[in-house]
Design an enzyme around this catalytic site. Structure first.
Site, short mmCIF file in Angstrom:
data_model
loop_
_atom_site.label_atom_id
_atom_site.label_comp_id
_atom_site.label_asym_id
_atom_site.label_seq_id
_atom_site.Cartn_x
_atom_site.Cartn_y
_atom_site.Cartn_z
N SER A 13 28.63 1.36 22.92
CA SER A 13 30.01 1.97 23.44
C SER A 13 31.06 0.85 23.07
O SER A 13 30.99 -0.36 23.70
CB SER A 13 29.96 2.26 24.88
OG SER A 13 31.24 2.56 25.22
N HIS A 38 29.81 5.02 19.98
CA HIS A 38 30.27 5.70 21.13
C HIS A 38 31.55 5.40 21.28
O HIS A 38 31.77 4.47 21.79
CB HIS A 38 29.21 5.54 22.25
CG HIS A 38 29.54 6.33 23.33
ND1 HIS A 38 28.83 7.98 23.61
CD2 HIS A 38 30.08 6.31 24.51
CE1 HIS A 38 29.56 8.31 24.83
NE2 HIS A 38 30.10 7.61 25.25
N ASP A 40 34.82 6.14 23.76
CA ASP A 40 35.22 6.67 25.08
C ASP A 40 36.75 7.00 25.36
O ASP A 40 37.45 5.99 25.39
CB ASP A 40 34.84 5.56 26.33
CG ASP A 40 33.00 5.74 26.43
OD1 ASP A 40 32.69 6.78 26.61
OD2 ASP A 40 32.54 4.55 26.19
N MET A 73 36.60 12.12 28.11
CA MET A 73 36.57 12.09 29.64
C MET A 73 38.02 12.49 29.96
O MET A 73 38.92 11.75 30.51
CB MET A 73 36.18 10.81 30.39
CG MET A 73 34.87 10.48 30.01
SD MET A 73 34.35 8.93 30.44
CE MET A 73 34.74 8.15 28.75
N MET A 142 25.44 11.76 32.58
CA MET A 142 26.10 10.64 32.64
C MET A 142 25.31 9.72 33.87
O MET A 142 24.94 10.32 34.94
CB MET A 142 27.33 10.64 33.50
CG MET A 142 28.47 11.02 32.47
SD MET A 142 28.82 10.00 31.16
CE MET A 142 29.26 8.52 31.95
#
Ligand code: DX5
Ligand code: ZN
Length: 226
Positions: A13, A38, A40, A73, A142
């Protein structure tokens, strides 16, 4: 029996990388054998934090051939998905908590020509995705409350992984995200995860070493499981 190593995927990430040196961070994890990157994306509404947006995904996409796993998100994921698909995302994951019609959301995102994932917060039951899991390429459980890197793995999420794992076909990825370290990764893999997001444990030290340790621990747990 399938090769126990073959379906473990490590997804560093970038949230834990130095944003002034993203190109170097990406080159390092590419060399270290990362399977996907990844990304975010946070909107300050669905989660109490902000991170990167479309222009950064575009720049990242230009500097790597790695598969871009984009974790939205955000509220209104279907509204923003086209911009991320155009920016180079290969897979777009939305949160089940923010959509009223998840099957329609999957179709709308898939029609953009990308793979689709669905994510669940630690407090969201496995049943919330039943009926959707068969349509997606990835389910993201998660293992921390989303919004921040560097939190501790919530082991109470493992029974949920165990409930979801048998419902997925071998080509579907079961991803875990949050607090994944060489110490915790085994528990997630034993529960059924095969795609492992790691921020701090990759970029907090030497990425090569971090990825190797995660992979070794994951493969050891995978062998136990088979
Ligand atoms: C948290 C993000 C994660 C985060 C994981 O909201 O979704 O992807 O970067 O970071 P670590 O591995 O440090 O827990
Ligand atoms: Zn994430």
């Amino acid at each position: 029996m399938p090769d126990a190593n073959a379906n473990i995927r490590i997804a560093p990430s970038l949230l834990a990388a130095d944003f002034a040196r993203l190109g170097d961070a990406i080159a390092a994890v590419e060399q270290a054998g990362a399977d996907q990157l990844h990304l975010d994306i946070m909107d300050g509404h669905f989660v109490p934090n902000l991170s990167i947006g479309v222009p950064v995904v575009e720049s990242v996409s230009r500097c790597t051939d790695l598969f871009l796993d984009t974790h939205l998100m955000i509220e209104e994921p279907v509204r923003y998905a086209p911009a991320f698909a155009s920016a180079g995302s290969d897979l777009i994951t939305f949160h089940i908590e923010v959509v009223d019609h998840p099957r329609d959301a999957v179709k709308a995102i898939r029609d953009l020509g990308v793979k689709v994932g669905v994510a669940l917060n630690p407090g969201t039951p496995a049943e919330s995705i039943f009926g959707v899991e068969e349509l997606v390429d990835l389910v993201l459980v998660m293992t921390v409350w989303p919004g921040f890197g560097g939190q501790s793995f919530i082991a109470d999420t493992c029974p949920k992984i165990e409930l979801i794992a048998p419902r997925l076909a071998p080509h579907q990825w079961l991803e875990v995200d949050g607090g994944i370290t060489p110490k915790t990764v085994g528990r997630a893999v034993e529960a059924g995860a095969n795609t492992l997001v790691a921020g701090s444990s990759v970029f907090g030290g030497d990425p090569q070493e971090g990825i190797a340790q995660l992979r070794d621990a994951a493969i050891a747990a995978r062998r136990e499981r088979h």
